[in-house]
Motif scaffolding. Structure first.
Motif, PDB file in Angstrom:
ATOM      1  N   UNK A  99      -0.977   8.799  -2.563  1.00 24.65           N
ATOM      2  CA  UNK A  99      -1.337   9.481  -1.334  1.00 24.65           C
ATOM      3  C   UNK A  99      -1.718  10.926  -1.655  1.00 24.65           C
ATOM      4  N   UNK A 100      -2.818  11.390  -1.071  1.00 27.00           N
ATOM      5  CA  UNK A 100      -3.215  12.797  -1.228  1.00 27.00           C
ATOM      6  C   UNK A 100      -3.600  13.347   0.136  1.00 27.00           C
ATOM      7  N   UNK A 101      -3.507  14.653   0.256  1.00 30.78           N
ATOM      8  CA  UNK A 101      -3.876  15.288   1.516  1.00 30.78           C
ATOM      9  C   UNK A 101      -5.371  15.172   1.784  1.00 30.78           C
ATOM     10  N   UNK A 102      -6.164  15.011   0.692  1.00 31.44           N
ATOM     11  CA  UNK A 102      -7.615  14.912   0.861  1.00 31.44           C
ATOM     12  C   UNK A 102      -8.025  13.540   1.399  1.00 31.44           C
ATOM     13  N   UNK A 103      -7.495  12.477   0.801  1.00 30.81           N
ATOM     14  CA  UNK A 103      -7.878  11.128   1.242  1.00 30.81           C
ATOM     15  C   UNK A 103      -7.084  10.669   2.447  1.00 30.81           C
ATOM     16  N   UNK A 104      -5.867  11.195   2.599  1.00 29.15           N
ATOM     17  CA  UNK A 104      -4.937  10.816   3.661  1.00 29.15           C
ATOM     18  C   UNK A 104      -4.642   9.320   3.642  1.00 29.15           C
ATOM     19  N   UNK A 141       6.288   9.934   0.278  1.00 31.83           N
ATOM     20  CA  UNK A 141       6.796  10.603   1.469  1.00 31.83           C
ATOM     21  C   UNK A 141       7.851   9.730   2.153  1.00 31.83           C
ATOM     22  N   UNK A 142       8.762  10.335   2.904  1.00 29.67           N
ATOM     23  CA  UNK A 142       9.751   9.541   3.640  1.00 29.67           C
ATOM     24  C   UNK A 142       9.105   8.530   4.569  1.00 29.67           C
ATOM     25  N   UNK A 143       7.951   8.905   5.151  1.00 31.19           N
ATOM     26  CA  UNK A 143       7.266   7.969   6.036  1.00 31.19           C
ATOM     27  C   UNK A 143       6.802   6.737   5.270  1.00 31.19           C
ATOM     28  N   UNK A 174       0.820  -1.212   0.000  1.00 35.58           N
ATOM     29  CA  UNK A 174       0.000   0.000   0.000  1.00 35.58           C
ATOM     30  C   UNK A 174       0.855   1.264   0.000  1.00 35.58           C
ATOM     31  N   UNK A 175       2.153   1.127   0.306  1.00 34.75           N
ATOM     32  CA  UNK A 175       3.037   2.292   0.378  1.00 34.75           C
ATOM     33  C   UNK A 175       3.782   2.553  -0.922  1.00 34.75           C
ATOM     34  N   UNK A 176       3.538   1.726  -1.944  1.00 34.13           N
ATOM     35  CA  UNK A 176       4.240   1.915  -3.216  1.00 34.13           C
ATOM     36  C   UNK A 176       4.012   3.318  -3.763  1.00 34.13           C
TER      37      UNK A 176
END
Length: 701
Positions: A387-392, A350-352, A344-346
């Motif tokens: 990843x988007x700031x809207x869906x987080x 972000x560094x995280x 899920x992180x593919x």
């Protein structure tokens, strides 16, 4: 860090440096230059007087004394010239960045437009003609013509000529990384820069002046020590002048040459000769660490600092929270959670997000995860969900209908609830995991999946934590032994701040700190008699940087921050504050050690000259001639020669600095007295005796 090849290397010292610095040393023999150093000025006056006597009444002894007195003065000016020469080598590198270039000055800049200078009229002018607040446009491949702040755009900039760092850096408008330096080159894109410096007052100009020593002012401690040395010199001048008439009553009046030799050996010539070089070398060591001190006072203050304010993010921690642990809910295998989180992180750049993939690969290698995590999570997919700031959230959708998501716990719970009811026991465990991670000062992330039938499940959580930099706890322990209190400053809540503070080993913490809180803390510490050092890079840090005794501004920061601080770190490494304190302490220790050696050194020379002066008139003085020197003349000449040679021998130590080991003040004082006090007494006995043995072989002695 990759250093520029032409930079002088720290600690470098060789005979070639002495030779190349000789012309400057000879120039410094001018009385107009030397009068600022009272001790060596007196020696020069004595050398001139002895030379006149040698010409008027020639004798081998008088000529030898005259020659070695001149060499004593020359060695003192040579020490200062060598120290300044190292700074000039740095300045030569910096001067290459000040090449005059053409600047594209905007004539009618409109701040309301997005691009600012896209359609504005532009004229080409020499960079030297730019004035304060001028607007210039700089494109890829062009040199930035002057110091300024980016008011529009983002670009990759090559700052290697200034910092020695080969990797380009990103500078952009609207943040704390908007400052750019004249002489650096834009590698990509196009930026609009507002000039913040006047002609001849650019950052590079100031650096050149400072490293060359032109703007170097003596520090308060250095001035106080100069006054002490001058006072001792005046006392001994009076003593020696009174000695001739007094001894004359016993028909044992020494010659003027002997009195001059006595005076030179009694006054603290060693520290008087090296004092200026020690101060210059202290600033030079900072330059070698890519730190520019705006004054010698700042370096000295760094040595006396007893409170350090350290920002958490980027200083104590790496700045980006990293995955530390996967926590599965009941009924979910650890391997399933690890695989889902990594896949899920593919799409999370972000560094995280990337740290999640890295931790999964690490667990796989240790046998704690699943078999192919190192390969499968990195396989490209056409169905990645960024990843988007809207869906987080970020994740991946498969062709068979399966879906994986990773993100903020509330977003993940809502995503699952839209599709399936969450069992109460699973939801309770999930909430407990989120609460515990938050209580530990970490950041929780949720992980969930949807199978091919559309059934959604919570899989567990990821524990993201601030990672304390390796070795900091030990360094803070060293600072504590030095009597320095460390305070971590952070905007985090008190719980999170406390966890990081305990892990890092700092003494105190200021949580939820605002700029006003930082300023108030510094003032409280100073009112309690403490000297405070801190780092900062933003405009909001400027008041605290200005208030701190040692304010280290980051080169990547705003112009306001750099103007407020009294040091600038060209590498923009906040942890370097610890090195700065060490260098400051090394400067003070070096000055104290060589002062101790110089005064102790004089004690031994008494036993060479005083018995030699009066042994003929008072045979009983022979008992003080513990070194059994060959003759009165050889004893006096040996002491004068040793007095000169010890200056040359100590130049490398003055430039390099006495090695500093973190310890208490009493321990440092004891070591100082043992090594340099006792050593200062023993060394002259050995040195003068060896020189006397050589002189005794010369006819006439």
């Amino acid at each position: 860090m990759t250093a520029v090849p032409t930079r002088a290397q720290a600690g470098a010292f060789n005979l070639r440096q002495l030779w190349t610095s000789l012309p400057d040393a000879l120039r410094k023999l001018s009385p107009r230059e030397l009068w600022r150093n009272p001790v060596m000025f007196i020696v020069e006056v004595g050398a001139a007087l002895t030379t006149v006597l040698a010409v008027a009444r020639p004798s081998t002894f008088t000529w030898w004394i005259a020659v070695w007195l001149w060499l004593t003065v020359l060695f003192a000016t040579l020490a200062e010239a060598v120290a300044e020469g190292r700074g000039k080598a740095q300045a030569a590198t910096l001067r290459k960045t000040r090449t005059t270039t053409l600047a594209n000055r905007v004539l009618d800049y409109d701040e309301r437009t997005d691009a600012g200078a896209e359609s504005a009229r532009v004229e080409s002018v020499a960079s030297a003609e730019l004035m304060l607040n001028d607007i210039v446009v700089v494109s890829a491949g062009e040199l930035i013509p002057g110091d300024g702040d980016i008011v529009w755009g983002i670009a990759s900039v090559d700052e290697s000529a200034i910092t020695g760092e080969s990797a380009p850096v990103v500078r952009e408008s609207g943040g704390d990384r908007s400052a750019v330096t004249g002489g650096t080159r834009v590698l990509s894109d196009r930026i609009v820069v507002k000039i913040t410096s006047k002609p001849g007052e650019t950052f590079v100009d100031r650096m050149i002046a400072l490293v060359e020593g032109a703007a170097r002012q003596k520090t308060p401690n250095e001035i106080a020590l100069n006054i002490l040395l001058a006072s001792l010199t005046i006392v001994f001048v009076v003593v020696v002048l009174a000695l001739g008439p007094t001894a004359g009553f016993a028909h044992a009046a020494p010659t003027v040459t002997v009195l001059v030799a006595l005076l030179v050996c009694l006054i603290p010539t060693t520290i008087g000769a090296l004092l200026s070089a020690i101060g210059i070398a202290g600033m030079d060591r900072l330059v070698q660490h890519n730190v520019l001190a705006m004054s010698g006072r700042a370096v000295e203050a760094a040595g006396d600092v007893n409170t350090l304010l350290l920002d958490k993010t980027g200083t104590i921690t790496y700045g980006n929270r990293q995955a530390a642990e996967f926590r599965a809910v009941p009924g979910v295998a650890a391997s399933e959670l690890v695989e889902a989180a990594a896949r899920a992180s593919i799409a999370d750049p972000t560094p995280e997000g990337q740290s999640v993939v890295a931790l999964a690969a690490e667990l796989t290698a240790s046998g704690e995860g699943f078999d192919t995590v190192a390969e499968r999570p990195t396989q490209p997919s056409e169905n990645v969900v960024p990843f988007t700031a809207q869906t987080r959230m970020s994740g991946v959708d498969f062709a068979d209908g399966r879906q994986l998501r990773k993100g903020a716990p509330s977003a993940i719970r809502a995503w699952v609830v839209e599709r399936t009811a969450i069992p109460a026991d699973i939801e309770r465990v999930f909430d407990d995991q989120v609460a515990e991670i938050s209580r530990l000062g970490g950041t929780p992330l949720g992980v969930a999946t949807v199978d091919a039938t559309g059934c959604a499940r919570l899989l567990g959580t990821i524990y993201l934590k601030d990672v304390v930099k390796t070795g900091l706890k030990e360094r803070f322990a060293d600072l504590r032994r030095m009597g320095i209190r460390t305070v971590m400053v952070t905007g985090d809540n008190p719980v999170t701040a406390s966890v990081i503070a305990n892990e890092a080993g700092v003494d105190d913490v200021l949580a939820e700190a605002t700029p006003e809180d930082k300023l108030a803390l510094i003032r409280r510490e100073q009112e309690g008699g403490h000297l405070v050092a801190m780092t900062g890079d933003g405009t909001n840090d400027a008041p605290a940087l200005a208030q701190a005794d040692v304010g280290v501004a980051m080169n990547t920061g705003t112009s306001a921050a750099k103007e407020a601080g009294n040091m600038v770190d060209l590498d923009s490494d906040p942890t370097k504050l610890i090195d700065i304190v060490t260098i400051g302490k090394q400067l003070l220790i070096t000055r104290g050690a060589l002062t101790t050696f110089s005064i102790a050194n004089d004690v031994a020379k008494y036993f060479a000259i005083i018995p030699a002066m009066f042994v003929t008139a008072f045979p009983g003085m022979q008992a003080l001639n513990v070194m059994r020197l060959h003759s009165p003349d050889s004893a006096i000449l040996s002491a004068v020669i040793f007095n000169a040679l010890v200056i040359v021998a100590l130049i490398p130590l003055a430039l390099r600095g006495v090695r500093y080991r973190p310890s208490t003040v009493s321990t440092l004082l004891g070591r100082n007295l043992l090594v340099f006090g006792l050593g200062g007494i023993i060394a002259p006995f050995i040195g003068i005796k060896l020189i006397d043995l050589v002189i005794s072989l010369i006819p006439g002695f």
